[in-house]
Design an enzyme around this catalytic site. Structure first.
Site, mmCIF file in Angstrom:
data_model
loop_
_atom_site.group_PDB
_atom_site.id
_atom_site.type_symbol
_atom_site.label_atom_id
_atom_site.label_comp_id
_atom_site.label_asym_id
_atom_site.label_seq_id
_atom_site.Cartn_x
_atom_site.Cartn_y
_atom_site.Cartn_z
ATOM 1 N N CYS A 13 -31.130 -35.702 0.216
ATOM 2 C CA CYS A 13 -32.260 -34.792 0.459
ATOM 3 C C CYS A 13 -33.370 -35.171 -0.514
ATOM 4 O O CYS A 13 -33.420 -36.315 -0.986
ATOM 5 C CB CYS A 13 -31.830 -33.326 0.360
ATOM 6 N N ASN A 16 -31.807 -33.245 -4.411
ATOM 7 C CA ASN A 16 -30.361 -33.290 -4.701
ATOM 8 C C ASN A 16 -29.897 -32.058 -5.475
ATOM 9 O O ASN A 16 -29.011 -32.129 -6.306
ATOM 10 C CB ASN A 16 -29.968 -34.579 -5.447
ATOM 11 N N CYS A 18 -30.304 -28.674 -3.531
ATOM 12 C CA CYS A 18 -30.031 -27.627 -2.529
ATOM 13 C C CYS A 18 -29.169 -28.126 -1.372
ATOM 14 O O CYS A 18 -28.027 -27.704 -1.215
ATOM 15 C CB CYS A 18 -31.347 -27.066 -1.972
ATOM 16 N N ARG A 19 -29.711 -29.026 -0.532
ATOM 17 C CA ARG A 19 -29.034 -29.378 0.721
ATOM 18 C C ARG A 19 -27.962 -30.455 0.553
ATOM 19 O O ARG A 19 -26.832 -30.286 1.032
ATOM 20 C CB ARG A 19 -30.071 -29.825 1.771
ATOM 21 N N SER A 20 -28.293 -31.579 -0.081
ATOM 22 C CA SER A 20 -27.304 -32.670 -0.120
ATOM 23 C C SER A 20 -26.068 -32.342 -0.960
ATOM 24 O O SER A 20 -24.969 -32.808 -0.614
ATOM 25 C CB SER A 20 -27.931 -34.005 -0.534
ATOM 26 N N ASP A 127 -35.271 -26.693 4.358
ATOM 27 C CA ASP A 127 -35.128 -26.699 2.900
ATOM 28 C C ASP A 127 -35.167 -25.255 2.393
ATOM 29 O O ASP A 127 -36.191 -24.586 2.520
ATOM 30 C CB ASP A 127 -36.285 -27.504 2.307
HETATM 31 P P1 4NP Z 1 -33.398 -30.165 -1.767
HETATM 32 O O1 4NP Z 1 -34.454 -29.004 -2.069
HETATM 33 O O2 4NP Z 1 -34.203 -31.391 -1.359
HETATM 34 O O3 4NP Z 1 -32.585 -29.631 -0.629
HETATM 35 O O4 4NP Z 1 -32.614 -30.378 -3.036
HETATM 36 C C1 4NP Z 1 -35.533 -29.169 -2.932
HETATM 37 C C2 4NP Z 1 -35.346 -28.995 -4.294
HETATM 38 C C3 4NP Z 1 -36.400 -29.152 -5.164
HETATM 39 C C4 4NP Z 1 -37.649 -29.483 -4.674
HETATM 40 C C5 4NP Z 1 -37.839 -29.643 -3.322
HETATM 41 C C6 4NP Z 1 -36.781 -29.504 -2.454
HETATM 42 N N1 4NP Z 1 -38.743 -29.638 -5.568
HETATM 43 O O5 4NP Z 1 -39.866 -29.878 -5.099
HETATM 44 O O6 4NP Z 1 -38.531 -29.558 -6.806
#
Ligand code: 4NP
Length: 161
Positions: A13, A16, A18-20, A127
């Site tokens: 993602c 790294n 939330c989703r992955s 997300d």
């Molecule tokens: P992820 O979610 O890609 O599912 O881990 C996010 C976590 C942090 C951010 C964006 C998406 N960020 O912009 O910090």
């Protein structure tokens, strides 16, 4: 790939956190439940470096724990060009992650969007970052049902059962 080579799969993602991490942990549990742990190497990474070394987001940790899965031993890491050749399956959570992967160079294995395997939908895994528990639950549900189908597809492709 010969019969006893491990199948290498990484969930990707942006952050790294939330989703992955959920993809990695949910897929790992399904592999354990099918007694196939010795056939897989499973990991996750983010295309950005914002959260390198950090624990997964509290929202993801909470929703995972609710379903009996711990994310407490995961730490954020960045997906780099070195990863391109290392994985048989690179599973992106959304189209922008997929584009970021392709920008790094040519992948050795298959690059897929996770929701290509979603029996109930397609497109991006939303997300949930900075949202409430409901958003994390929806993300969990999408990842769970897609991982089930993804694992079935890999099992049949590699004649694992
Ligand atoms: P992820 O979610 O890609 O599912 O881990 C996010 C976590 C942090 C951010 C964006 C998406 N960020 O912009 O910090």
């Amino acid at each position: 790939m010969t019969a006893n080579d491990k199948i290498r799969i990484i969930f990707v993602c942006l952050g790294n956190i939330c989703r992955s991490p959920l993809g990695e942990a949910i897929f790992r549990r399904m592999v354990e439940e099918r007694n196939l742990s010795d056939r897989f190497i499973i990991d996750s990474a983010g295309t950005a470096n914002y959260h390198v070394g950090q624990l997964p987001d509290p929202g993801s940790r909470r929703i995972a724990l609710k379903h009996g899965i711990s994310l407490e031993d995961q730490h954020g890491r960045q997906f780099t060009a070195d990863d391109l050749a290392k994985w048989d399956y690179i599973i992106a959570m959304d189209a922008s992650n997929q584009a970021n992967i392709h920008k790094l160079g040519k992948a050795g294995g298959n690059v897929h969007l996770l929701r290509e395997f979603d029996p109930q939908g397609s497109g991006d895994v939303p997300d949930p970052w900075a949202q409430g528990d409901e958003a994390f639950q929806e993300t969990y549900n999408i990842i769970h049902r897609s991982c089930e189908n993804l694992l079935n597809s890999i099992i049949s492709e590699h004649h694992l059962q």
